[in-house]
Scaffold this motif. Structure first.
Motif, PDB file in Angstrom:
ATOM      1  N   ILE A 282     -70.605  61.099  -9.552  1.00  0.00           N
ATOM      2  CA  ILE A 282     -71.887  60.398  -9.492  1.00  0.00           C
ATOM      3  C   ILE A 282     -71.665  58.917  -9.219  1.00  0.00           C
ATOM      4  O   ILE A 282     -72.409  58.288  -8.443  1.00  0.00           O
ATOM      5  CB  ILE A 282     -72.665  60.588 -10.812  1.00  0.00           C
ATOM      6  CG1 ILE A 282     -73.098  62.048 -10.974  1.00  0.00           C
ATOM      7  CG2 ILE A 282     -73.883  59.673 -10.862  1.00  0.00           C
ATOM      8  CD1 ILE A 282     -73.672  62.372 -12.352  1.00  0.00           C
ATOM      9  N   ALA A 283     -70.651  58.327  -9.843  1.00  0.00           N
ATOM     10  CA  ALA A 283     -70.378  56.897  -9.651  1.00  0.00           C
ATOM     11  C   ALA A 283     -70.086  56.577  -8.186  1.00  0.00           C
ATOM     12  O   ALA A 283     -70.482  55.522  -7.682  1.00  0.00           O
ATOM     13  CB  ALA A 283     -69.204  56.465 -10.530  1.00  0.00           C
ATOM     14  N   VAL A 284     -69.400  57.489  -7.498  1.00  0.00           N
ATOM     15  CA  VAL A 284     -69.144  57.288  -6.069  1.00  0.00           C
ATOM     16  C   VAL A 284     -70.464  57.257  -5.295  1.00  0.00           C
ATOM     17  O   VAL A 284     -70.644  56.469  -4.355  1.00  0.00           O
ATOM     18  CB  VAL A 284     -68.223  58.402  -5.525  1.00  0.00           C
ATOM     19  CG1 VAL A 284     -68.103  58.306  -4.010  1.00  0.00           C
ATOM     20  CG2 VAL A 284     -66.842  58.301  -6.161  1.00  0.00           C
ATOM     21  N   LEU A 285     -71.418  58.104  -5.699  1.00  0.00           N
ATOM     22  CA  LEU A 285     -72.712  58.164  -5.026  1.00  0.00           C
ATOM     23  C   LEU A 285     -73.540  56.905  -5.236  1.00  0.00           C
ATOM     24  O   LEU A 285     -74.539  56.687  -4.531  1.00  0.00           O
ATOM     25  CB  LEU A 285     -73.507  59.371  -5.522  1.00  0.00           C
ATOM     26  CG  LEU A 285     -72.975  60.754  -5.130  1.00  0.00           C
ATOM     27  CD1 LEU A 285     -73.776  61.833  -5.843  1.00  0.00           C
ATOM     28  CD2 LEU A 285     -73.052  60.937  -3.622  1.00  0.00           C
ATOM     29  N   ALA A 286     -73.164  56.072  -6.202  1.00  0.00           N
ATOM     30  CA  ALA A 286     -73.922  54.851  -6.471  1.00  0.00           C
ATOM     31  C   ALA A 286     -74.007  53.953  -5.243  1.00  0.00           C
ATOM     32  O   ALA A 286     -74.924  53.137  -5.122  1.00  0.00           O
ATOM     33  CB  ALA A 286     -73.289  54.095  -7.636  1.00  0.00           C
TER      34      ALA A 286
END
Length: 363
Positions: A282-286
């Motif tokens: 999810i953090a990458v999708l930020a």
């Protein structure tokens, strides 16, 4: 170079980390030979690992026994560790025989103390890669000074801790729980990078869909009361629940026949729980400033404060109890999340690349 990865079957997060490292090694060193020791399903591993590898379905590492994705079975876990402690030498010998047969140049554990003990006894170079080790988790749940078995529990903890302290290269990917900071190699977070969103998922859903919510609670089943889920115009939910609960605004994950990472990348909202793999993905999708997160409370899990601080600094996040997952309460939480601004933070670095460069140079 022959590398052997020992991967715990405690949830899919450890598998996600290890598979990302395997893929980076295969990318940078395509002639490397990979053997995996794990009880994770081959279907899962093959969906993540790019290229050839050999799976040996073996694992004395169980992590913690769970009542649900967010509740540890303390008593059963303590008894399981007692049985492992009493059978320690036999378990190590079993894995020693495997390692003697396959002759790896390095054993990379996530995060079995048995595999590490076997490799250390054979003088095979060792590495561990995980945000914590099982000694830390055992200490949190089973090492209670008020219990009459405390001396034996301390012996079990010391046994595991002594193995982790003898590992040659201890890689702790962000966010991690410190154990012996002076001996740990801090690296960036590790995960597979979800593909950018596409229209493929929307083509599988009703034309009225404007927003997509994904329920992603990991590899352990957890029953949710979807009949009390709010109906929100334009929203569609991707779920892994019993068919008799599904409504017209819900789709079963298995019927979509799409990789999990693609579903993740196409979602506007993700309901999850504190867990390394999904949090880092999810953090990458930020970077796209689209996804928002509802995470279930998990106050007793030692990773939770580190994980939640990490993700909250990157995406709008709400921490809730299971009792709040119903009708007006959940609707209000979703509306509140949609109104939050995105945090201003830099992109995630590639911890798998950092690990690969350092380890292969040392080997």
């Amino acid at each position: 170079m022959h590398l052997c990865f020992s991967i715990t079957a405690h949830g899919f997060g450890h598998g996600a980390i290890s598979c990302a490292v395997i893929n980076k090694i295969k990318q940078n060193y395509p002639e490397s030979k990979i053997t995996v020791l794990s009880l994770l399903p081959m279907t899962y591993l093959s969906s993540r690992i790019k290229g050839e590898y050999k799976l040996i379905p073996l694992g004395n590492d169980f992590g913690m026994l769970m009542h649900s994705p967010i509740e540890v079975d303390r008593k059963a876990s303590a008894l399981k560790y007692l049985a492992l402690y009493n059978n320690w030498d036999q378990a190590v010998e079993q894995e020693k025989q495997i390692l003697q047969a396959i002759k790896p140049d390095c054993l990379i554990s996530n995060i079995s103390p048995i595999s590490l003990a076997a490799a250390i006894s054979l003088k095979i170079p060792t590495a561990s890669v995980a945000p914590f080790n099982w000694a830390q988790i055992y200490q949190a749940y089973c090492l209670d000074p008020l219990e009459p078995e405390k001396n034996l529990a301390k012996s079990i903890f010391d046994k595991m801790a002594s193995i982790y302290q003898r590992v040659n290269f201890i890689y702790k990917p962000l966010p991690s729980v410190p154990f012996n900071p002076a001996d740990e190699i801090q690296i960036a977070s590790i995960c597979d990078v979800p593909a950018q969103s596409s229209l493929r998922l929307l083509h599988k859903l009703p034309s009225s869909v404007k927003k997509i919510g994904l329920i992603a609670l990991g590899g352990l089943p957890m029953q949710l009361d979807l009949k009390n889920w709010p109906r929100i115009e334009g929203w569609h939910w991707l779920v892994d629940q019993q068919e008799d609960q599904l409504r017209g605004d819900m789709s079963q994950l298995s019927q979509l026949e799409m990789p999990f990472l693609e579903l993740l990348a196409n979602s506007d909202l993700i309901l999850t729980k504190p867990g390394y793999g999904t949090y880092c993905e999810i953090a990458v999708l930020a970077a796209h400033q689209k996804v928002r997160v509802i995470t279930l409370e998990r106050p007793d899990w030692p990773e939770t404060p580190f994980l939640n601080a990490f993700l909250r600094s990157r995406v709008p996040l709400a921490e809730v109890s299971i009792s709040q997952l119903k009708r007006a309460i959940l609707r209000g939480i979703i509306e509140q999340l949609e109104g939050l601004d995105y945090p201003q933070i830099g992109l995630c670095e590639d911890g798998a690349q950092q690990l690969t460069e350092h380890l292969m140079k040392q080997l």
